[in-house]
Design an enzyme around this catalytic site. Structure first.
Site, short mmCIF file in Angstrom:
data_model
loop_
_atom_site.label_atom_id
_atom_site.label_comp_id
_atom_site.label_asym_id
_atom_site.label_seq_id
_atom_site.Cartn_x
_atom_site.Cartn_y
_atom_site.Cartn_z
N GLU A 278 9.23 23.24 10.84
CA GLU A 278 9.10 22.47 9.60
C GLU A 278 8.73 23.47 8.52
O GLU A 278 7.63 24.04 8.54
CB GLU A 278 7.98 21.42 9.72
CG GLU A 278 8.21 20.36 10.79
CD GLU A 278 9.05 19.19 10.32
OE1 GLU A 278 9.48 19.18 9.15
OE2 GLU A 278 9.30 18.30 11.15
N ARG B 146 16.71 10.88 16.02
CA ARG B 146 16.21 9.88 16.98
C ARG B 146 17.34 9.40 17.87
O ARG B 146 17.19 8.46 18.61
CB ARG B 146 15.61 8.65 16.24
CG ARG B 146 14.46 8.94 15.31
CD ARG B 146 13.20 9.35 16.05
NE ARG B 146 12.10 9.61 15.13
CZ ARG B 146 11.91 10.76 14.50
NH1 ARG B 146 12.72 11.79 14.72
NH2 ARG B 146 10.89 10.93 13.67
O1 0X9 Z 1 10.26 13.35 12.56
C1 0X9 Z 1 11.12 14.22 12.73
O2 0X9 Z 1 12.26 13.98 13.10
C2 0X9 Z 1 10.76 15.68 12.44
N1 0X9 Z 1 9.95 15.73 11.26
S1 0X9 Z 1 10.58 15.43 9.80
O3 0X9 Z 1 9.50 15.34 8.85
N2 0X9 Z 1 11.47 16.66 9.38
O4 0X9 Z 1 11.37 14.26 9.87
C3 0X9 Z 1 9.95 16.26 13.57
C4 0X9 Z 1 10.25 15.87 14.94
C5 0X9 Z 1 9.19 16.36 15.84
N3 0X9 Z 1 9.46 16.06 17.17
C6 0X9 Z 1 8.60 15.38 17.98
N4 0X9 Z 1 7.51 14.89 17.50
N5 0X9 Z 1 8.95 15.20 19.21
ZN ZN Z 2 13.47 16.51 9.40
#
Ligand code: 0X9
Ligand code: ZN
Length: 483
Positions: free
Chosen positions: A422, A300
């Protein structure tokens, strides 16, 4: 020189046998050529050795006990699973729960998937009532999470003693992964080099292994463990490294066509912490100002829609004090910007069996993104029938996440093909497994991923998108800057 040889022998013993502590002890010399000490010394030497061995065993027991005691316990914790979410409304109903720190979301809400939440014994009933009221048919799928952790620890120990296993067929800790890629670089100096792209907050190296058999090629960058608890990622990367370096003849074409960059541990501090303190740690380990809660979600912390991320420092998805507040993210972004030959980026995560397309791709005509992902999906299915889903993270799956590395790589670095994969498990096939995946599944997962990774690189773009094509992207800063 002698000391160096001994050191290398010990290192090799530790790596090959899986024995975690190994010493060579040099006894006193004497007499002719130093190898004939007088018989009168023997009894003294025996006593000294015995005492030293007792001390070593004592220290080992104390260290092991300390490590075990420090490990966060999940005794009595349940994993709750909902029904599959069908609509954006159902996703939106669950989203407020993701903000509550009592609930550890294993699978975040998204269309077409169940949600899985780890919850402590005291909160279970309340969560079940809430989910029932939302019509999401919750049920307990793991009764006691600590039991799963005990099983995992036991299996890791057992597997570390099996000499016939490849490094990709068991879970390796941070040092072991580093030793493995160093060994590859030493054994295959003609194609393998290690690049230190920066250091983590606690000073651990961010090491990229580059495989290349000649200059001037385009490259793929694959990264895993940006989320510390997602242990299934590195085995698939080590397996790819193993395939490319051990089957040189068979895989010649894969190296002739392009270069490969592998970053198996993108979040070293978090990964070490997940081995030593808390198996479910996800974030980095940088302390936060004015908060007891440590760490930022590195996925993030990139400068793409960063400002809309979570500001709660205790959240598992905290976006950090500013884009690139985390040295790990800054190093990855810099490496990508400095290496224009990288035209394909793959973020390896778990779990849920998905191939996610970047958010920004929704607004653009980029049919390749979809068709290349479909190719990889087919390649995976051909191994053993496993069905991955393909979709834009945001639009199709309503999977909201801001400041992710692969969205940034696509939207800001101009990388035309950028994905998050994933990995396994999915709730259909592996039932009670989640981040805790039976090591026995690794050969199948590695085989599936290897086919997917090969399918991906057959489509390596020749160029990145031009600056003019990427200027409209919504970000905190005009151009990427580092803090
Ligand atoms: O949430 C995340 O950072 C990722 N999934 S996790 O379960 N491994 O944490 C996926 C990110 C997907 N990206 C977007 N939705 N933009
Ligand atoms: Zn992740």
């Amino acid at each position: 020189m002698g000391i160096l040889v001994f050191f290398l022998v010990i290192k090799a013993t530790v790596l090959v046998s899986g024995i975690s502590v190994a010493y060579i002890i040099e006894l006193p010399g004497g007499g002719l050529g130093g190898f004939n000490p007088p018989a009168s010394d023997i009894s003294l030497v025996n006593d000294e050795c015995w005492e030293k061995m007792l001390w070593s065993v004592y220290l080992l027991v104390v260290c092991c006990a300390a490590t075990t005691l420090a490990y966060k316990s999940y005794e009595g914790y349940h994993v709750i699973r909902t029904k599959e979410l069908q609509s954006i409304d159902e996703v939106k109903n669950v989203l407020p729960l993701t903000k509550l720190n009592d609930y550890n979301f294993f699978i975040n809400p998204r269309i077409g998937s169940v949600v899985e939440i780890l919850v402590g014994p005291e909160q279970t009933e309340h969560l079940q009532n809430t989910l029932t009221t939302l019509g999401l048919a919750p049920r307990v799928v793991v009764e006691n999470f600590e039991r799963e952790l005990r099983k995992e620890r036991k299996q890791i120990e057992e597997f570390s003693l099996q000499r016939n296993l490849l490094p990709s067929e068991r879970y390796l800790n941070f040092d072991e992964i580093m030793e493995y890629i160093e060994l590859v670089a030493t054994t295959h100096p003609e194609i393998a080099t290690i690049i230190n792209i920066g250091n983590s907050w606690e000073g651990r190296p961010l090491r990229v292994l580059k495989l290349s058999n000649g200059p001037g090629k385009k490259a793929i960058l694959m990264e895993s463990l940006i989320h510390a608890r997602e242990w299934v990622g590195p085995p698939t990367i080590l397996h790819a490294i193993h395939e490319l370096t051990s089957n040189l003849l068979e895989n010649q074409a894969l190296l002739d066509a392009n270069d490969w960059y592998f970053l198996p541990v993108a979040n070293p501090d978090g990964y070490v912490y997940s081995w030593t303190e808390d198996r479910l740690w996800r974030k980095t380990r940088r302390p936060n100002n004015d908060s007891d809660c440590v760490g930022t979600d590195p996925n993030r912390n990139f400068d793409y829609k960063w400002q809309d991320g979570t500001t709660d420092k205790c959240s598992g998805s905290y976006h950090g004090s500013m884009p690139y507040s985390e040295p790990e993210c800054e190093a990855i972004a810099k490496f990508i910007l400095d290496h224009k030959e990288i035209t394909f980026y793959l973020a390896v995560h778990s779990y849920g069996q998905l191939i996610l397309l970047p958010w920004e791709a929704e607004n653009q005509q980029n049919n390749d993104l979809k068709s290349v992902a479909e190719d990889a999906k087919q390649a995976i299915a051909a191994v053993n029938g496993t069905q991955y889903k393909v979709g834009t993270a945001h639009g199709v799956l309503s999977y909201f996440a801001h400041g992710t590395s692969f969205d940034w790589a696509y939207a800001k670095a101009g990388i035309r093909l950028s994905y998050t994969i994933e990995l396994s498990p999915s709730f259909e096939k592996y039932n009670e497994q989640n981040f805790i995946m039976d090591s026995k599944q690794l050969p199948l997962i590695n085989a599936e991923c290897w086919e997917a990774y090969k399918a991906f690189v057959t489509h390596l773009p020749k160029t990145r998108r031009e600056e003019s094509e990427i200027e409209d992207v919504n970000s905190t800063t005009e151009t990427t800057t580092f803090g």
